[in-house]
Design an enzyme around this catalytic site. Structure first.
Site, short mmCIF file in Angstrom:
data_model
loop_
_atom_site.label_atom_id
_atom_site.label_comp_id
_atom_site.label_asym_id
_atom_site.label_seq_id
_atom_site.Cartn_x
_atom_site.Cartn_y
_atom_site.Cartn_z
N ALA A 12 0.83 -1.39 0.02
CA ALA A 12 0.18 0.01 0.18
C ALA A 12 0.74 1.18 -0.17
O ALA A 12 0.26 2.51 -0.58
CB ALA A 12 -0.91 0.03 1.14
N GLY A 14 3.74 1.71 -1.66
CA GLY A 14 4.38 1.91 -2.91
C GLY A 14 3.53 2.81 -3.87
O GLY A 14 2.63 3.18 -3.67
N ARG A 15 4.33 2.90 -5.22
CA ARG A 15 3.83 3.87 -5.97
C ARG A 15 2.57 3.37 -6.44
O ARG A 15 1.46 4.29 -6.48
CB ARG A 15 4.65 3.85 -7.43
CG ARG A 15 5.90 4.71 -7.32
CD ARG A 15 7.00 4.36 -8.44
NE ARG A 15 7.66 3.20 -8.43
CZ ARG A 15 8.65 2.82 -7.95
NH1 ARG A 15 9.56 4.00 -7.40
NH2 ARG A 15 9.16 1.85 -7.85
N GLY A 95 -0.90 -7.35 -9.43
CA GLY A 95 -0.26 -6.65 -10.60
C GLY A 95 1.31 -6.77 -10.52
O GLY A 95 1.84 -6.16 -11.27
N ALA A 119 -2.53 -9.57 -13.71
CA ALA A 119 -2.17 -9.02 -14.89
C ALA A 119 -0.96 -8.30 -14.81
O ALA A 119 -0.76 -7.56 -14.11
CB ALA A 119 -3.48 -8.00 -15.50
N ASN A 121 -0.52 -5.74 -16.50
CA ASN A 121 -0.71 -4.53 -16.79
C ASN A 121 -2.21 -4.26 -16.80
O ASN A 121 -3.18 -5.00 -17.65
CB ASN A 121 -0.15 -4.17 -18.35
CG ASN A 121 -0.15 -2.67 -18.62
OD1 ASN A 121 -0.95 -1.98 -18.65
ND2 ASN A 121 0.89 -1.80 -19.18
N PHE A 122 -2.85 -3.19 -16.02
CA PHE A 122 -4.20 -3.19 -16.07
C PHE A 122 -4.57 -2.11 -16.79
O PHE A 122 -5.95 -1.66 -16.44
CB PHE A 122 -4.25 -2.76 -14.64
CG PHE A 122 -4.41 -4.11 -13.62
CD1 PHE A 122 -5.39 -5.17 -13.66
CD2 PHE A 122 -3.61 -4.28 -12.72
CE1 PHE A 122 -5.37 -6.22 -12.84
CE2 PHE A 122 -3.34 -5.52 -11.91
CZ PHE A 122 -4.27 -6.21 -11.83
N HIS A 151 10.96 2.18 -18.86
CA HIS A 151 10.25 2.29 -17.60
C HIS A 151 11.24 3.26 -16.74
O HIS A 151 12.30 3.50 -17.08
CB HIS A 151 10.07 1.08 -16.94
CG HIS A 151 8.90 0.40 -17.48
ND1 HIS A 151 8.87 -0.60 -18.44
CD2 HIS A 151 7.48 0.50 -16.96
CE1 HIS A 151 7.73 -0.91 -18.58
NE2 HIS A 151 6.87 -0.29 -17.60
N LYS A 155 12.46 0.51 -11.68
CA LYS A 155 11.96 -0.68 -11.73
C LYS A 155 12.81 -1.73 -11.78
O LYS A 155 14.03 -1.54 -12.15
CB LYS A 155 11.37 -0.73 -13.36
CG LYS A 155 10.38 -1.82 -13.54
CD LYS A 155 9.53 -1.75 -14.75
CE LYS A 155 8.97 -3.07 -15.12
NZ LYS A 155 8.03 -3.41 -14.03
N THR A 162 4.86 -6.69 -18.85
CA THR A 162 3.97 -6.24 -19.92
C THR A 162 4.71 -6.84 -21.33
O THR A 162 4.07 -7.33 -22.29
CB THR A 162 3.43 -4.98 -20.10
OG1 THR A 162 2.92 -4.53 -18.64
CG2 THR A 162 2.53 -4.29 -21.18
N1 LIG Z 1 -0.20 -4.52 -13.46
C1 LIG Z 1 -0.14 -3.15 -13.73
O1 LIG Z 1 -0.75 -2.54 -14.29
C2 LIG Z 1 1.30 -2.73 -12.81
C3 LIG Z 1 1.42 -1.28 -12.95
C4 LIG Z 1 2.62 -0.63 -12.37
C5 LIG Z 1 3.43 -1.47 -11.79
N2 LIG Z 1 3.24 -2.75 -11.85
C6 LIG Z 1 3.89 -3.77 -10.76
O2 LIG Z 1 3.54 -3.53 -9.48
C7 LIG Z 1 4.83 -3.87 -8.58
C8 LIG Z 1 4.69 -2.80 -7.65
O3 LIG Z 1 5.23 -1.68 -8.50
P1 LIG Z 1 5.27 0.05 -7.92
O4 LIG Z 1 6.02 0.86 -8.73
O5 LIG Z 1 4.35 0.14 -6.99
O6 LIG Z 1 6.74 -0.48 -6.90
P2 LIG Z 1 7.04 0.11 -5.37
O7 LIG Z 1 6.89 1.42 -5.40
O8 LIG Z 1 8.40 -0.47 -4.93
O9 LIG Z 1 6.14 -0.36 -4.43
C9 LIG Z 1 6.12 -1.87 -4.01
C10 LIG Z 1 5.97 -1.88 -2.33
O10 LIG Z 1 5.54 -3.15 -2.00
C11 LIG Z 1 6.26 -3.05 -0.67
N3 LIG Z 1 6.52 -4.55 -0.07
C12 LIG Z 1 7.51 -5.05 -0.62
N4 LIG Z 1 7.61 -6.43 0.06
C13 LIG Z 1 6.34 -6.34 0.80
C14 LIG Z 1 5.45 -7.13 1.83
N5 LIG Z 1 6.26 -8.37 1.97
N6 LIG Z 1 4.61 -7.07 2.29
C15 LIG Z 1 3.80 -5.63 2.18
N7 LIG Z 1 4.50 -4.81 1.33
C16 LIG Z 1 5.60 -5.14 0.54
C17 LIG Z 1 7.46 -2.11 -0.63
O11 LIG Z 1 7.84 -1.90 0.28
P3 LIG Z 1 9.50 -1.47 0.62
O12 LIG Z 1 9.92 -0.48 -0.32
O13 LIG Z 1 9.38 -1.19 1.93
O14 LIG Z 1 10.21 -2.68 0.35
C18 LIG Z 1 6.86 -1.25 -1.83
O15 LIG Z 1 6.50 -0.09 -0.80
C19 LIG Z 1 5.82 -4.20 -9.45
O16 LIG Z 1 6.04 -5.61 -9.34
C20 LIG Z 1 5.47 -3.32 -10.86
O17 LIG Z 1 5.99 -4.14 -12.14
C21 LIG Z 1 1.94 -3.25 -12.29
#
Ligand SMILES: NC(=O)c1ccc[n+]([C@@H]2O[C@H](COP(=O)([O-])OP(=O)(O)OC[C@H]3O[C@@H](n4cnc5c(N)ncnc54)[C@H](OP(=O)(O)O)[C@@H]3O)[C@@H](O)[C@H]2O)c1
Length: 261
Positions: A12, A14-15, A95, A119, A121-122, A151, A155, A162
């Site tokens: 929650a 994260g980005r 995701g 997915a 990519n949503f 990206h 990343k 995707t």
């Molecule tokens: N499907 C889609 O449309 C889509 C779109 C964008 C991104 N993504 C994917 O979604 C994922 C997250 O992207 P993001 O850009 O949000 O990355 P991010 O900013 O690094 O966020 C991930 C978050 O998950 C936390 N985390 C790590 N291990 C955890 C655990 N065991 N329990 C709870 N939280 C935990 C991290 O905390 P810490 O920083 O403290 O480790 C961080 O706050 C990536 O795999 C990305 O490729 C998917």
């Protein structure tokens, strides 16, 4: 099942987690009831800014009930999130990308017990792009296919989930099997290879180009996301769709009524 879909969000802080909180604010058809962060995260017990889940927490209270576990914690938090969804027997939407083969198998296994949707990519644009790509790859079966993605600098996985999903669509449309991507390439292109090129930098939200090259002409299909809210909006719509479904493995195409091309 309540009328408003209740989400517990893993990752929650994260980005993507924050983008989800942004797009859900003020909506009455869905709410975030738990904002989960990594154990030991500096965010733990801090204010989340979400009225329905005021604090970030690393342990989900037993008394918190919800309809969908939404996971955007990446490959490191995925297993824990899936375990919670199975234990609580709720729908699971993820995701997270960069998952291992074992993690993908675990999703399939969970789908026998709970509704599951993963997915890479949503976004609506990428859902449509994947259909266009499959059709183009089928019609231009002997054209060389290269997938180019860009990206932001943070990343972790490469090529992106995707890009790999698009590559699999190309391979399937041509009746083949998707091979492990080669990121280091020297010498001539391998016959029939799906090539990948990766760029990382700045704050690029996500760009994917599928390039089909023939002799004397080429076709380029491109998607550019300029705001990660598009992923959050797609994930939110998919989560509302998934809540209360029968156990099984669902796709974005299912939620959008696109069917597989
Ligand atoms: N499907 C889609 O449309 C889509 C779109 C964008 C991104 N993504 C994917 O979604 C994922 C997250 O992207 P993001 O850009 O949000 O990355 P991010 O900013 O690094 O966020 C991930 C978050 O998950 C936390 N985390 C790590 N291990 C955890 C655990 N065991 N329990 C709870 N939280 C935990 C991290 O905390 P810490 O920083 O403290 O480790 C961080 O706050 C990536 O795999 C990305 O490729 C998917």
């Amino acid at each position: 099942m309540s009328e408003s879909t209740r989400l517990a969000v893993n990752g929650a802080g994260g980005r993507m987690g924050l983008a989800l909180a942004r797009v859900i604010a003020g909506r009455d058809d869905a709410s975030i009831v738990a904002a989960l962060v990594r154990p030991g995260s500096p965010l733990e017990d801090q204010s989340s800014g979400i009225s329905t889940a005021p604090r970030f927490e690393s342990v989900l209270p037993a008394a918190t009930s919800f309809d969908v576990l939404v996971d955007f914690s990446g490959s490191s938090g995925f297993d824990h999130a899936l375990a919670i969804a199975r234990e609580r027997a709720v729908a699971f939407l993820s995701g997270s990308t960069g998952l291992s083969a074992a993690q993908m198998l675990a999703l399939d296994d969970a789908a026998r017990q709970i509704p599951v949707l993963w997915a890479a990519n949503f976004s609506l644009g990428v859902a449509v792009l994947s259909h266009l790509v499959a059709e183009a790859a089928r019609l231009l079966a002997d054209w060389d296919c290269e997938i180019i993605e860009a990206h932001h600098r943070h990343k972790l996985d490469a090529p992106s989930g995707t890009a790999l999903m698009l590559g699999r669509r190309v391979a399937e449309a041509r009746g083949g099997v998707h091979a492990e991507p080669r990121l280091e390439r020297r010498g001539e292109r391998l016959a029939g290879e799906i090539g990948y090129a990766v760029s990382r930098g700045g704050d690029i939200v996500g760009e994917h180009e599928v390039r089909l090259s023939g002799h004397g002409e080429r076709l380029e299909l491109i998607h550019r996301a300029s705001n990660r809210d598009v992923f959050a909006q797609g994930a939110l719509a998919a989560a509302c769709w998934l809540a209360g479904r029968a156990p099984g493995s669902y796709t974005m195409a299912d939620t959008l009524g696109l069917g597989q091309s």
